[in-house]
Design a protein around this motif. Structure first.
Motif, PDB file in Angstrom:
ATOM      1  N   SER A 168       9.366 -50.517 -59.763  1.00  0.00           N
ATOM      2  CA  SER A 168       9.967 -50.670 -61.089  1.00  0.00           C
ATOM      3  C   SER A 168      11.265 -49.886 -61.189  1.00  0.00           C
ATOM      4  CB  SER A 168       8.986 -50.181 -62.158  1.00  0.00           C
ATOM      5  OG  SER A 168       9.600 -50.124 -63.429  1.00  0.00           O
ATOM      6  N   ALA A 169      12.296 -50.542 -61.662  1.00  0.00           N
ATOM      7  CA  ALA A 169      13.574 -49.862 -61.899  1.00  0.00           C
ATOM      8  C   ALA A 169      13.575 -49.158 -63.246  1.00  0.00           C
ATOM      9  CB  ALA A 169      14.728 -50.858 -61.819  1.00  0.00           C
ATOM     10  N   PHE A 170      13.081 -49.857 -64.288  1.00  0.00           N
ATOM     11  CA  PHE A 170      13.109 -49.307 -65.643  1.00  0.00           C
ATOM     12  C   PHE A 170      11.750 -49.484 -66.320  1.00  0.00           C
ATOM     13  CE2 PHE A 170      17.423 -50.867 -64.783  1.00  0.00           C
ATOM     14  CZ  PHE A 170      18.155 -49.703 -64.963  1.00  0.00           C
ATOM     15  N   ASP A 171      11.374 -48.453 -67.063  1.00  0.00           N
ATOM     16  CA  ASP A 171      10.195 -48.526 -67.918  1.00  0.00           C
ATOM     17  C   ASP A 171      10.518 -47.747 -69.181  1.00  0.00           C
ATOM     18  OD1 ASP A 171       7.716 -48.704 -69.064  1.00  0.00           O
ATOM     19  OD2 ASP A 171       6.718 -47.344 -67.675  1.00  0.00           O
ATOM     20  N   PHE A 172      10.400 -48.366 -70.340  1.00  0.00           N
ATOM     21  CA  PHE A 172      10.726 -47.682 -71.594  1.00  0.00           C
ATOM     22  C   PHE A 172       9.823 -48.192 -72.697  1.00  0.00           C
ATOM     23  CE2 PHE A 172      13.568 -51.202 -70.764  1.00  0.00           C
ATOM     24  CZ  PHE A 172      13.543 -51.963 -71.937  1.00  0.00           C
ATOM     25  N   ASP A 173       9.501 -47.284 -73.623  1.00  0.00           N
ATOM     26  CA  ASP A 173       8.634 -47.637 -74.750  1.00  0.00           C
ATOM     27  C   ASP A 173       9.432 -47.993 -76.000  1.00  0.00           C
ATOM     28  OD1 ASP A 173       6.471 -47.135 -73.152  1.00  0.00           O
ATOM     29  OD2 ASP A 173       6.169 -45.091 -73.878  1.00  0.00           O
ATOM     30  N   GLY A 174      10.707 -47.584 -76.036  1.00  0.00           N
ATOM     31  CA  GLY A 174      11.553 -47.865 -77.187  1.00  0.00           C
ATOM     32  C   GLY A 174      12.444 -49.059 -76.916  1.00  0.00           C
ATOM     33  N   THR A 175      13.747 -48.855 -77.006  1.00  0.00           N
ATOM     34  CA  THR A 175      14.710 -49.924 -76.757  1.00  0.00           C
ATOM     35  C   THR A 175      15.700 -49.482 -75.691  1.00  0.00           C
ATOM     36  OG1 THR A 175      16.191 -49.140 -78.508  1.00  0.00           O
ATOM     37  CG2 THR A 175      14.549 -50.794 -79.121  1.00  0.00           C
ATOM     38  N   ALA A 176      16.333 -50.453 -75.066  1.00  0.00           N
ATOM     39  CA  ALA A 176      17.357 -50.185 -74.064  1.00  0.00           C
ATOM     40  C   ALA A 176      18.699 -50.709 -74.560  1.00  0.00           C
ATOM     41  CB  ALA A 176      16.990 -50.836 -72.738  1.00  0.00           C
ATOM     42  N   ALA A 231      11.979 -45.821 -61.464  1.00  0.00           N
ATOM     43  CA  ALA A 231      13.222 -45.099 -61.228  1.00  0.00           C
ATOM     44  C   ALA A 231      13.641 -44.349 -62.491  1.00  0.00           C
ATOM     45  CB  ALA A 231      14.318 -46.066 -60.784  1.00  0.00           C
ATOM     46  N   LEU A 232      13.688 -45.064 -63.625  1.00  0.00           N
ATOM     47  CA  LEU A 232      13.931 -44.461 -64.930  1.00  0.00           C
ATOM     48  C   LEU A 232      12.756 -44.789 -65.837  1.00  0.00           C
ATOM     49  CD1 LEU A 232      16.886 -44.422 -63.751  1.00  0.00           C
ATOM     50  CD2 LEU A 232      17.672 -44.719 -66.110  1.00  0.00           C
ATOM     51  N   ASP A 233      12.104 -43.747 -66.349  1.00  0.00           N
ATOM     52  CA  ASP A 233      10.928 -43.933 -67.196  1.00  0.00           C
ATOM     53  C   ASP A 233      11.125 -43.125 -68.472  1.00  0.00           C
ATOM     54  OD1 ASP A 233       8.488 -44.145 -68.416  1.00  0.00           O
ATOM     55  OD2 ASP A 233       7.312 -43.478 -66.710  1.00  0.00           O
ATOM     56  N   SER A 234      11.235 -43.801 -69.594  1.00  0.00           N
ATOM     57  CA  SER A 234      11.417 -43.131 -70.885  1.00  0.00           C
ATOM     58  C   SER A 234      10.300 -43.537 -71.840  1.00  0.00           C
ATOM     59  CB  SER A 234      12.768 -43.490 -71.507  1.00  0.00           C
ATOM     60  OG  SER A 234      12.887 -42.939 -72.802  1.00  0.00           O
ATOM     61  N   ASN A 235       9.660 -42.542 -72.419  1.00  0.00           N
ATOM     62  CA  ASN A 235       8.688 -42.816 -73.476  1.00  0.00           C
ATOM     63  C   ASN A 235       9.378 -43.128 -74.798  1.00  0.00           C
ATOM     64  OD1 ASN A 235       6.814 -42.259 -71.541  1.00  0.00           O
ATOM     65  ND2 ASN A 235       5.918 -40.487 -72.547  1.00  0.00           N
ATOM     66  N   ILE A 287      13.822 -40.334 -62.904  1.00  0.00           N
ATOM     67  CA  ILE A 287      14.253 -39.651 -64.130  1.00  0.00           C
ATOM     68  C   ILE A 287      13.235 -39.985 -65.212  1.00  0.00           C
ATOM     69  CG2 ILE A 287      16.082 -39.374 -65.838  1.00  0.00           C
ATOM     70  CD1 ILE A 287      18.068 -40.375 -63.741  1.00  0.00           C
ATOM     71  N   ASN A 288      12.665 -38.962 -65.825  1.00  0.00           N
ATOM     72  CA  ASN A 288      11.583 -39.171 -66.782  1.00  0.00           C
ATOM     73  C   ASN A 288      11.883 -38.462 -68.091  1.00  0.00           C
ATOM     74  OD1 ASN A 288       8.643 -37.796 -67.736  1.00  0.00           O
ATOM     75  ND2 ASN A 288       8.674 -40.005 -67.437  1.00  0.00           N
ATOM     76  N   ALA A 289      11.726 -39.159 -69.202  1.00  0.00           N
ATOM     77  CA  ALA A 289      11.841 -38.569 -70.538  1.00  0.00           C
ATOM     78  C   ALA A 289      10.511 -38.722 -71.244  1.00  0.00           C
ATOM     79  CB  ALA A 289      12.947 -39.246 -71.346  1.00  0.00           C
ATOM     80  N   SER A 290       9.896 -37.582 -71.579  1.00  0.00           N
ATOM     81  CA  SER A 290       8.598 -37.634 -72.238  1.00  0.00           C
ATOM     82  C   SER A 290       8.369 -36.323 -72.972  1.00  0.00           C
ATOM     83  CB  SER A 290       7.476 -37.857 -71.215  1.00  0.00           C
ATOM     84  OG  SER A 290       7.409 -36.783 -70.298  1.00  0.00           O
ATOM     85  N   SER A 291       7.399 -36.332 -73.885  1.00  0.00           N
ATOM     86  CA  SER A 291       7.067 -35.131 -74.640  1.00  0.00           C
ATOM     87  C   SER A 291       5.681 -35.269 -75.240  1.00  0.00           C
ATOM     88  CB  SER A 291       8.095 -34.882 -75.751  1.00  0.00           C
ATOM     89  OG  SER A 291       7.741 -33.746 -76.508  1.00  0.00           O
ATOM     90  N   LYS A 292       5.007 -34.127 -75.365  1.00  0.00           N
ATOM     91  CA  LYS A 292       3.715 -34.093 -76.039  1.00  0.00           C
ATOM     92  C   LYS A 292       3.868 -33.804 -77.530  1.00  0.00           C
ATOM     93  CE  LYS A 292       1.358 -32.401 -71.883  1.00  0.00           C
ATOM     94  NZ  LYS A 292       0.571 -31.280 -71.300  1.00  0.00           N
TER      95      LYS A 292
END
Length: 417
Positions: A370-378, A349-353, A318-323
């Motif tokens: 990797s289970a989680f990768d995020f650039d903000g907060t969880a 598994a879950l990657d959020s920008n 599951i990926n959340a990203s935007s240009k």
């Protein structure tokens, strides 16, 4: 007029019990109301959950979900080889082209080779095309909507239908087996097989909605493609695509390019994204299996409120990203049973920008990297998380490339657990 003190006293004496009775009844009424309110509050408290329910009224109109039609008053189009016959008003045949120019219901039947149904109705007119045992093969788009307010393709009850184009379109502007410049809705209870051998299988320049029926779709590019919105409910979809299976993308308006799934059974084999939205992807329910994909579910923001999801991806699950600068990027889970498995390599598994938010549901992850990768907060306040068979009580960035804000709002476990 004579009124003695004794008479006055007698009347007052009679009134006292009535006043007391009235007060007693009023108190009983208030007590009963208080008990009712207390009971209601207790009941509400017991049934309250963190799961969010989306108001789906804006995703489907009543007409989208109404597959009924009057056969006696409908125009009949009988396909036969390289031509067709029309019985009724609103449509005409010229060579291998059937042109629909007016609002109404048009029932198609028979088999054809290189016959094209073209809709050229007014921009306020609604056209319903009923497929009742249709086999259409051709070089270009079999059904082409050039103008209409909205076109409905209804699968007649018990009918089996098939539509395919070739890998060599003569008109490359309409690069799908079924192509619409305006809103397009599929409904009904029959079945439809679509092969898009040149580009997309089904494409709408505006909204594409599916509210019923059984579909087997194969595409050289995207299986189902819409510029503005792709909304699905109460349908069974078996999708195979070299690119995206479900594709909602708008390059001009960042508020569009939205994907919404309310219910249904969806099976996906995709060469790229299983489900893609350039803006918001929202899943409220349904049984969704992505058995092959690079990224199983992608959007600027992804919200899962319910459903049973089994997602496999060779890159991000599951990926959340935007240009888009300043976009609201997040993955939010409030409910549902979600299994995510990702392949080896630089995968998450879950990657959020942006952020990851979880307040409910069951998340089961299989990942060697990797289970989680995020650039903000969880933020984790509810639900269950299992990673490679082990229960977790928080969302933490892990593996190569794992980011996130150190000391961000990472919950120490679900509240109340």
């Amino acid at each position: 007029m004579k009124t003695s003190k004794q008479t006055i006293f007698h009347k007052v004496k009679l009134m006292v019990p009535l006043v007391l009775l009235t007060a007693s009844l009023g108190a009983c009424s208030l007590t009963s109301q208080a008990n009712t309110n207390s009971s209601t509050s207790a009941k509400t408290s017991k049934t309250t959950s963190n799961k969010t329910s989306t108001d789906s009224s804006g995703y489907f109109t009543d007409k989208d979900q109404d597959s009924s039609y009057d056969e006696s008053s409908a125009t009949k189009v009988s396909l036969s080889g390289s031509t067709a016959k029309v019985s009724g008003n609103g449509a005409a045949v010229s060579g291998s082209t059937v042109t629909i120019t007016a609002a109404g219901t048009y029932i198609l039947s028979g088999s054809s080779e290189n016959v094209q149904i073209v809709v050229k109705a007014g921009d306020q007119e609604k056209v319903q095309i009923v497929l009742n045992g249709v086999t259409m093969k051709g070089t270009d788009a079999a059904i082409l909507v050039e103008s209409a307010d909205k076109t409905f393709i209804t699968l007649a009850e018990g009918s089996q239908n098939s539509i395919s184009d070739s890998a060599n379109h003569t008109n490359t502007d309409y690069d799908a087996a079924i192509y619409s410049k305006d809103d397009l809705t599929f409904n009904g209870s029959g079945s439809l097989t679509i092969e898009g051998n040149y580009g997309n299988a089904v494409e709408s320049n505006d909204d594409l909605r599916i509210t019923g029926g059984t579909y087997t779709i194969k595409a050289y590019k995207n299986a189902l493609s819409a510029n503005d919105a792709l909304n699905i409910k109460d349908a069974t979809l078996d999708l195979t695509a070299n690119e995206d299976a479900l594709h909602a993308d708008n390059d001009e308006d960042t508020t569009l390019g939205n994907l919404y799934i309310q219910s249904g059974t969806i099976t996906i084999n995709a060469g790229d994204d299983g489900m893609h939205a350039s803006n918001a992807a929202v899943i409220d329910g349904g049984t969704i299996t992505v058995s092959k994909s690079v990224e199983a579910l992608e959007g600027t923001n992804v919200t899962i409120n319910g459903g049973k999801l089994n997602l496999y991806a060779t890159d991000d699950g599951i990926n959340a990203s935007s240009k888009v600068t300043g976009a609201n990027i997040f993955i939010k889970i409030t409910g549902g049973d979600i299994k995510v498995e990702v392949g080896q390599g630089d995968t998450d598994a879950l990657d959020s920008n942006g952020d990851i938010i979880m307040s409910g549901g069951n998340l089961d992850i299989t990942s060697t990297v990797s289970a989680f990768d995020f650039d903000g907060t969880a933020t984790y306040t509810g639900g269950t998380i299992t990673v490679n068979g082990e229960t977790r009580s928080e969302i933490t960035a892990d593996g190569p490339g794992g980011g996130g804000t150190p000391g961000g709002s990472q919950g120490g476990g679900p509240s109340g657990h």
